[in-house]
Scaffold this active site. Structure first.
Site, short mmCIF file in Angstrom:
data_model
loop_
_atom_site.label_atom_id
_atom_site.label_comp_id
_atom_site.label_asym_id
_atom_site.label_seq_id
_atom_site.Cartn_x
_atom_site.Cartn_y
_atom_site.Cartn_z
N TYR A 128 0.78 -1.23 0.00
CA TYR A 128 0.00 0.00 0.00
C TYR A 128 0.81 1.29 0.00
CZ TYR A 128 -3.88 -3.14 0.62
OH TYR A 128 -4.80 -4.13 0.41
N PHE A 418 -10.48 -4.02 10.49
CA PHE A 418 -11.64 -3.87 9.61
C PHE A 418 -11.25 -4.21 8.18
CE2 PHE A 418 -9.57 0.23 10.25
CZ PHE A 418 -9.36 0.68 8.96
#
Length: 418
Positions: A128, A418
């Site tokens: 990322y 999450f």
């Protein structure tokens, strides 16, 4: 092999959600096909336009989802965030730019909505950074050797007039949201939990075929106020000589006072037959070891990056948080994604407030937007990043000044995945 351009990246419709869910499970190496009732339960997370898939010949081969989130920054304010999750690419379709296309689409929409940052929990470290994300918090897990901890084996309850009660899932859904909101007001890096989160964590809504109900315990102060809560499981392990060798595993523990935190850890370590307590993910500077007479009884078994942040609006991000000292700093921010690049002057006042404006003044520090995210919540040192070549000083001493402004006395932490 289908060409890149022939693979269609588009929002998933309600009718395509089951196929998208199958692709998600394949990407995470889970059983591909779920019972219909589980797929239907997961529709509660479906948001039109923010659940995206890549389709090759009508079959979903990559998944991506985002949702609205509130992220607490230094000082207790919250900013709107674009929470990225459920990112997968099928093993048959790797290295075709599918994640890049899905990410670019999502970040552009987030910037247009006015989100200040994007967030995610990275399964793999190298992915990322190329999209402007940086690891803004880390987390650790401790394993407590209970017999070695030095706690009084006769301990039967908290001091200072508090009490601990076992409760059920309905109680957690009633008491938990208010407690977590109090935590969020104090903890940089914390994110909000919606009603669905509480239903899933207590089994009222089930996203997995098997749900094993944990134990729940609540700490109340002498005045009767809920100040802490823990969810935990325990195994059933006995040695050959009929001695108990059980392990408690903490799913989550929330406390808004040191008394509550201490009492809940002591409670977990006092349960009969338990010889180990695994803390679950905690802050890297968690107080747990020092609640024990022998801190060495709590050994770090895992430590890693946790919440990754991608800044989309530098001005709003820097103005949302507070600062440790007065001063000014000019930052030259590079952003290959085109969302947040530019030169900005940060001015912090003695009362902790900050203002940020674009400027033409000479830069003090030059850094990528990912490195700004690493510094933003106060966990990392600009001096360290400069030594690593990830931040460049344009003025001698600028990195040390950045640390004086940005770093926090306690480390930021995100309690959620999450």
């Amino acid at each position: 092999m289908t060409s890149r351009d022939a693979i269609d990246v588009r929002p998933v419709t309600d009718s395509g959600f089951a196929d998208w869910t199958r692709a998600l499970n394949i990407g995470f190496l889970r059983e591909p096909t779920l019972p219909d009732e589980i797929v239907e339960a997961r529709r509660a997370q479906f948001t039109p336009g923010r659940t995206v898939g890549a389709f090759d010949g009508g079959r979903c081969v990559a998944t991506f989802r985002s949702f609205a989130q509130r992220l607490t920054v230094v000082g207790g304010a919250a900013v709107p965030a674009d929470a990225v999750t459920n990112v997968t690419v099928a093993p048959t379709h790797r290295r075709r730019g599918l994640l890049t296309r899905m990410m670019a689409r999502d970040l552009a929409a987030a910037r247009e909505r006015g989100d200040v940052v994007a967030t995610l929990i990275a399964a793999e470290y190298p992915i990322y950074g190329r999209y402007g994300f940086g690891p803004a918090t880390s987390a650790a897990e401790w394993t407590v050797d209970v017999p070695r901890a030095g706690l009084d084996p006769r301990w039967s309850g908290p001091e200072e007039g508090g009490r601990i009660d076992l409760v059920d899932g309905e109680d957690v859904r009633t008491l938990g949201p208010g407690l977590h909101e109090r935590l969020c007001r104090e903890l940089p890096g914390a994110v909000d939990r919606d009603e669905l989160w509480w239903k899933v964590t207590t089994g009222a809504v089930r996203f997995h075929p098997s749900f094993h109900e944990p134990f729940y315990a609540v700490y109340r102060s002498a005045g009767g106020e809920v100040e802490g809560m823990v969810a935990y499981t325990a195994d059933d392990n006995w040695g050959d000589a009929k001695q108990p060798l059980n392990t408690v595993r903490v799913k989550w523990l929330t406390a808004v006072s040191p008394a509550a935190e201490r009492a809940l850890w002591h409670y977990l370590c006092s349960i009969d037959w338990v010889v180990k307590v695994k803390s679950g993910w905690r802050a890297p500077d968690d107080l747990l070891p020092h609640f024990l007479p022998d801190p060495r009884a709590a050994a770090v078994t895992t430590q890693a990056d946790w919440l990754w942040v991608r800044i989309l609006d530098v001005v709003r991000a820097l103005e949302a948080r507070t600062y440790q000292a007065a001063g000014s700093l000019v930052l030259e921010v590079a952003d290959a994604g085109g969302f947040a690049g530019g030169r900005y002057r940060l001015q912090a006042s003695a009362d902790g407030a900050g203002s940020c404006v674009p400027t033409t003044r000479s830069a003090d520090l030059t850094l990528d937007v990912a490195e700004l995210a690493v510094l933003w919540l106060g966990d990392e040192s600009a001096v360290r990043l400069a030594a690593l070549g990830r931040v460049r000083e344009e003025r001698a001493g600028a990195a040390r000044q950045a640390d004086a402004l940005l770093r926090t006395s306690r480390r930021p932490w995100c309690p959620d995945i999450f």
